[in-house]
Design an enzyme around this catalytic site. Structure first.
Site, PDB file in Angstrom:
ATOM      1  N   GLU A   1      31.773  18.576   0.326  1.00 22.57           N
ATOM      2  CA  GLU A   1      33.231  18.620   0.431  1.00 22.57           C
ATOM      3  C   GLU A   1      33.702  18.970   1.836  1.00 22.57           C
ATOM      4  O   GLU A   1      32.987  19.604   2.606  1.00 22.57           O
ATOM      5  CB  GLU A   1      33.787  19.650  -0.572  1.00 22.57           C
ATOM      6  CG  GLU A   1      33.540  19.206  -2.007  1.00 22.57           C
ATOM      7  CD  GLU A   1      34.061  20.158  -3.062  1.00 22.57           C
ATOM      8  OE1 GLU A   1      34.466  19.672  -4.124  1.00 22.57           O
ATOM      9  OE2 GLU A   1      34.061  21.380  -2.843  1.00 22.57           O
TER      10      GLU A   1
ATOM     11  N   CYS B   1      37.908  21.955   7.816  1.00 23.29           N
ATOM     12  CA  CYS B   1      36.827  22.860   7.421  1.00 23.29           C
ATOM     13  C   CYS B   1      35.654  21.978   6.992  1.00 23.29           C
ATOM     14  O   CYS B   1      35.763  21.231   6.019  1.00 23.29           O
ATOM     15  CB  CYS B   1      37.322  23.732   6.274  1.00 23.29           C
ATOM     16  SG  CYS B   1      36.074  24.827   5.607  1.00 23.29           S
TER      17      CYS B   1
ATOM     18  N   CYS C   1      23.652  25.338  -0.445  1.00 27.59           N
ATOM     19  CA  CYS C   1      23.371  26.450   0.462  1.00 27.59           C
ATOM     20  C   CYS C   1      22.239  27.273  -0.131  1.00 27.59           C
ATOM     21  O   CYS C   1      22.144  27.411  -1.345  1.00 27.59           O
ATOM     22  CB  CYS C   1      24.611  27.333   0.616  1.00 27.59           C
ATOM     23  SG  CYS C   1      24.412  28.635   1.869  1.00 27.59           S
TER      24      CYS C   1
ATOM     25  N   CYS D   1      24.561  33.953  -1.801  1.00 32.81           N
ATOM     26  CA  CYS D   1      25.587  34.990  -1.964  1.00 32.81           C
ATOM     27  C   CYS D   1      26.215  34.766  -3.343  1.00 32.81           C
ATOM     28  O   CYS D   1      26.758  33.690  -3.614  1.00 32.81           O
ATOM     29  CB  CYS D   1      26.653  34.899  -0.877  1.00 32.81           C
ATOM     30  SG  CYS D   1      25.973  34.965   0.800  1.00 32.81           S
TER      31      CYS D   1
ATOM     32  N   CYS E   1      29.870  33.321  -4.090  1.00 32.92           N
ATOM     33  CA  CYS E   1      30.266  32.048  -3.477  1.00 32.92           C
ATOM     34  C   CYS E   1      29.783  30.890  -4.358  1.00 32.92           C
ATOM     35  O   CYS E   1      28.600  30.826  -4.719  1.00 32.92           O
ATOM     36  CB  CYS E   1      29.648  31.947  -2.089  1.00 32.92           C
ATOM     37  SG  CYS E   1      29.903  30.357  -1.300  1.00 32.92           S
TER      38      CYS E   1
ATOM     39  N   GLY F   1      27.465  25.423   2.904  1.00 35.16           N
ATOM     40  CA  GLY F   1      26.244  25.581   3.691  1.00 35.16           C
ATOM     41  C   GLY F   1      26.331  26.650   4.748  1.00 35.16           C
ATOM     42  O   GLY F   1      27.400  27.192   5.034  1.00 35.16           O
ATOM     43  N   GLU F   2      25.185  26.934   5.325  1.00 35.78           N
ATOM     44  CA  GLU F   2      25.086  27.941   6.377  1.00 35.78           C
ATOM     45  C   GLU F   2      24.850  27.220   7.708  1.00 35.78           C
ATOM     46  O   GLU F   2      23.756  26.706   7.956  1.00 35.78           O
ATOM     47  CB  GLU F   2      23.939  28.911   6.046  1.00 35.78           C
ATOM     48  CG  GLU F   2      23.527  29.826   7.162  1.00 35.78           C
ATOM     49  CD  GLU F   2      24.677  30.563   7.846  1.00 35.78           C
ATOM     50  OE1 GLU F   2      25.589  31.055   7.173  1.00 35.78           O
ATOM     51  OE2 GLU F   2      24.664  30.634   9.091  1.00 35.78           O
TER      52      GLU F   2
ATOM     53  N   SER G   1      31.075  29.924  11.452  1.00 36.21           N
ATOM     54  CA  SER G   1      31.020  31.073  10.559  1.00 36.21           C
ATOM     55  C   SER G   1      29.613  31.198   9.988  1.00 36.21           C
ATOM     56  O   SER G   1      29.031  30.223   9.533  1.00 36.21           O
ATOM     57  CB  SER G   1      32.038  30.875   9.425  1.00 36.21           C
ATOM     58  OG  SER G   1      31.963  31.934   8.506  1.00 36.21           O
TER      59      SER G   1
ATOM     60  N   SER H   1      30.412  36.570   8.321  1.00 37.40           N
ATOM     61  CA  SER H   1      30.813  36.925   6.961  1.00 37.40           C
ATOM     62  C   SER H   1      30.158  38.254   6.612  1.00 37.40           C
ATOM     63  O   SER H   1      29.030  38.291   6.142  1.00 37.40           O
ATOM     64  CB  SER H   1      30.364  35.829   5.992  1.00 37.40           C
ATOM     65  OG  SER H   1      31.029  34.630   6.316  1.00 37.40           O
ATOM     66  N   LEU H   2      30.877  39.320   6.864  1.00 34.31           N
ATOM     67  CA  LEU H   2      30.285  40.654   6.744  1.00 34.31           C
ATOM     68  C   LEU H   2      30.311  41.151   5.292  1.00 34.31           C
ATOM     69  O   LEU H   2      29.287  41.426   4.700  1.00 34.31           O
ATOM     70  CB  LEU H   2      31.050  41.606   7.676  1.00 34.31           C
ATOM     71  CG  LEU H   2      30.271  42.774   8.242  1.00 34.31           C
ATOM     72  CD1 LEU H   2      29.068  42.314   9.033  1.00 34.31           C
ATOM     73  CD2 LEU H   2      31.187  43.627   9.102  1.00 34.31           C
ATOM     74  N   HIS H   3      31.499  41.310   4.752  1.00 35.71           N
ATOM     75  CA  HIS H   3      31.736  41.678   3.338  1.00 35.71           C
ATOM     76  C   HIS H   3      31.264  43.071   2.941  1.00 35.71           C
ATOM     77  O   HIS H   3      31.672  43.590   1.905  1.00 35.71           O
ATOM     78  CB  HIS H   3      31.128  40.651   2.368  1.00 35.71           C
ATOM     79  CG  HIS H   3      31.543  39.244   2.645  1.00 35.71           C
ATOM     80  ND1 HIS H   3      32.850  38.880   2.873  1.00 35.71           N
ATOM     81  CD2 HIS H   3      30.821  38.090   2.755  1.00 35.71           C
ATOM     82  CE1 HIS H   3      32.914  37.582   3.097  1.00 35.71           C
ATOM     83  NE2 HIS H   3      31.711  37.076   3.046  1.00 35.71           N
TER      84      HIS H   3
ATOM     85  N   ASN I   1      38.219  34.761  -4.145  1.00 37.87           N
ATOM     86  CA  ASN I   1      38.656  33.680  -5.035  1.00 37.87           C
ATOM     87  C   ASN I   1      37.731  33.621  -6.238  1.00 37.87           C
ATOM     88  O   ASN I   1      36.528  33.846  -6.109  1.00 37.87           O
ATOM     89  CB  ASN I   1      38.610  32.340  -4.291  1.00 37.87           C
ATOM     90  CG  ASN I   1      39.681  32.272  -3.229  1.00 37.87           C
ATOM     91  OD1 ASN I   1      40.858  32.487  -3.515  1.00 37.87           O
ATOM     92  ND2 ASN I   1      39.277  32.018  -1.993  1.00 37.87           N
TER      93      ASN I   1
ATOM     94  N   CYS J   1      38.328  29.291   0.112  1.00 34.12           N
ATOM     95  CA  CYS J   1      37.073  29.875   0.569  1.00 34.12           C
ATOM     96  C   CYS J   1      36.171  30.179  -0.611  1.00 34.12           C
ATOM     97  O   CYS J   1      36.577  30.818  -1.574  1.00 34.12           O
ATOM     98  CB  CYS J   1      37.317  31.198   1.281  1.00 34.12           C
ATOM     99  SG  CYS J   1      38.269  31.045   2.763  1.00 34.12           S
TER     100      CYS J   1
HETATM  101  N1  SAH Z   1      27.753  30.192   5.191  1.00 34.80           N
HETATM  102  C1  SAH Z   1      28.776  30.448   6.168  1.00 34.80           C
HETATM  103  C2  SAH Z   1      29.872  29.417   6.112  1.00 34.80           C
HETATM  104  C3  SAH Z   1      30.711  29.470   4.849  1.00 34.80           C
HETATM  105  S1  SAH Z   1      32.279  30.062   5.316  1.00 34.80           S
HETATM  106  C4  SAH Z   1      29.297  31.848   5.986  1.00 34.80           C
HETATM  107  O1  SAH Z   1      28.952  32.479   5.004  1.00 34.80           O
HETATM  108  O2  SAH Z   1      29.998  32.337   6.849  1.00 34.80           O
HETATM  109  C5  SAH Z   1      32.987  30.438   3.806  1.00 34.80           C
HETATM  110  C6  SAH Z   1      33.582  31.834   3.824  1.00 34.80           C
HETATM  111  O3  SAH Z   1      34.124  32.097   2.529  1.00 34.80           O
HETATM  112  C7  SAH Z   1      32.532  32.900   4.086  1.00 34.80           C
HETATM  113  O4  SAH Z   1      33.093  33.947   4.804  1.00 34.80           O
HETATM  114  C8  SAH Z   1      32.223  33.337   2.685  1.00 34.80           C
HETATM  115  O5  SAH Z   1      31.614  34.596   2.637  1.00 34.80           O
HETATM  116  C9  SAH Z   1      33.569  33.307   2.060  1.00 34.80           C
HETATM  117  N2  SAH Z   1      33.534  33.262   0.609  1.00 34.80           N
HETATM  118  C10 SAH Z   1      32.514  32.883  -0.179  1.00 34.80           C
HETATM  119  N3  SAH Z   1      32.841  32.989  -1.473  1.00 34.80           N
HETATM  120  C11 SAH Z   1      34.094  33.441  -1.505  1.00 34.80           C
HETATM  121  C12 SAH Z   1      34.995  33.725  -2.551  1.00 34.80           C
HETATM  122  N4  SAH Z   1      34.640  33.584  -3.823  1.00 34.80           N
HETATM  123  N5  SAH Z   1      36.226  34.163  -2.214  1.00 34.80           N
HETATM  124  C13 SAH Z   1      36.579  34.301  -0.919  1.00 34.80           C
HETATM  125  N6  SAH Z   1      35.789  34.026   0.101  1.00 34.80           N
HETATM  126  C14 SAH Z   1      34.549  33.628  -0.177  1.00 34.80           C
END
Ligand code: SAH
Length: 350
Positions: free
Chosen positions: A89, A102, A109, A113, A116, A159-160, A189, A212-214, A290, A333
């Site tokens: 997509e 995007c 991927c 995580c 996601c 993907g990463e 990212s 993407s720290l989280h 999300n 996202c």
């Molecule tokens: N793999 C890379 C590129 C993906 S970017 C990365 O992780 O950075 C997509 C972004 O959306 C990342 O920051 C990811 O952590 C975030 N993301 C993934 N699942 C999500 C969700 N359910 N709600 C909000 N953000 C999410």
């Protein structure tokens, strides 16, 4: 590897056009990368040549669906890859002052995580440079129908990107050098693949780095972003510092806010400490989580997101709340699953 239309470099296209007058190369190249035309529509080329190029260099993305949000501001493309038929997509977002694409860098991927949708669905294969570039071109073709120009690219689709760094980088060179999007309008990212960030540090263009720290403590991040077990926070932060030192570009941290998991005051303090280890301090993008089919927890309430933002700001850290786009078309996202049924595999099978 099969050659698709957007894979060959300009020199490689030149050899495909050998025997044709020199100016045909310019006509084709600008048709592809400036006008975003399909070769069949590049009418400056003779019909026989148009047919030959269309046959020898097919586009690599077969459009399956194109969904537009109610307000018309977000368009999501679902493609099947010509090679292997995997779904991927791409999301096109119109803002008042810019249009952003995007892009995906992998079909699926492997980073796993749990929150996601792409991570839940698992990994199929890396995308080629041509497949990445083509997403930008095809989205730009759509934008042009609305008299809009794409001027911002985020590597935030499926993907990463840094697990597929070489193809991604070659696509950045095309996007920058031929489509003409400046490096400061390109953002990569990553989940935090340390060797990938190091390679990016050695690349010549100063693209924006988003991590993407989280979670800002290893015990929690090990769970949310499993690659943290291999590249823990201390190592990741050192690599971010090196990137920033080399590129002089601010690094940003993405933080998907998950109710009661990573949205407490403690989390905000830990996050601020990490941000302030960088100079200038890292910018934080807060994204309310999300919903995805395979993850039971929910996003933080708007009030909690705002309180978290206020606390970060009071600690001296700049934080913005990312506007969610295209939730109703599953384009937001973390929602890109390419229409695949989501199966949750036990960890050892991922
Ligand atoms: N793999 C890379 C590129 C993906 S970017 C990365 O992780 O950075 C997509 C972004 O959306 C990342 O920051 C990811 O952590 C975030 N993301 C993934 N699942 C999500 C969700 N359910 N709600 C909000 N953000 C999410």
């Amino acid at each position: 590897m099969i050659t698709s239309l957007y894979q060959p470099t300009r020199d490689e296209i030149a050899s495909i056009l050998e025997g044709e007058p020199r100016y045909r190369l310019d006509q084709l190249w600008s048709g592809l990368y400036t006008q975003f035309q399909h070769p069949a529509d590049i009418t400056t080329l003779p019909a026989a040549l148009r047919t030959r190029i269309s046959n020898e260099l097919p586009e690599s993305l077969i459009e399956v669906t194109r969904s537009t949000s109610k307000d018309g501001d977000t368009v999501k493309f679902l493609w099947n890859l010509l090679e292997g038929n995997h779904p991927i997509e791409t999301v096109l977002m119109y803002y008042e002052d810019r249009a952003t694409v995007c892009v995906s860098t992998q079909a699926g991927c492997a980073m796993a995580c749990g929150f996601c949708a792409t991570g839940q669905a698992g990994f199929n294969r890396h995308l080629t440079t041509g497949e990445i570039v083509e997403q930008v071109v095809r989205a730009a073709r759509e934008a042009a129908l609305h008299s809009r120009r794409v001027d911002n690219i985020v590597f935030m689709g499926m993907g990463e990107p840094l697990a597929n760094e070489a193809s991604m980088w070659a696509s950045i060179e095309r996007i920058h050098g031929d489509i003409g999007i400046s490096a400061r309008h390109i953002t990569v990212s990553t989940v935090g693949i340390v060797p990938g960030i190091k390679t990016l540090t050695s690349r010549p263009l100063p693209v924006n780095l988003a991590v993407s720290l989280h979670a800002a403590r290893n015990s929690l991040r090990d769970e949310l972003v499993p690659i943290n077990q291999r590249y823990p926070l201390e190592m990741l932060m050192q690599t971010c510092r090196d990137y920033l030192y080399e590129k002089r570009r601010r690094v940003s941290f993405e933080w998907a806010m998950i109710s009661t998991v990573n949205d407490t005051d403690r989390d905000a303090h830990e996050l601020a400490d990490l941000c302030l280890q960088l100079s200038p301090a890292a910018h934080v993008n807060l994204i309310p989580l999300n919903p995805t089919p395979g993850w039971p927890t929910i996003g933080s309430s708007p009030a909690r997101v705002e309180a978290f933002q206020r606390l970060l700001r009071s600690l001296g850290v700049n934080a913005t709340i990312r506007q969610n786009r295209g939730t109703e078309i599953d384009a937001a996202c973390g929602q890109l699953a390419a229409g695949q049924p989501v199966t949750i595999l036990p960890k050892q099978l991922r």
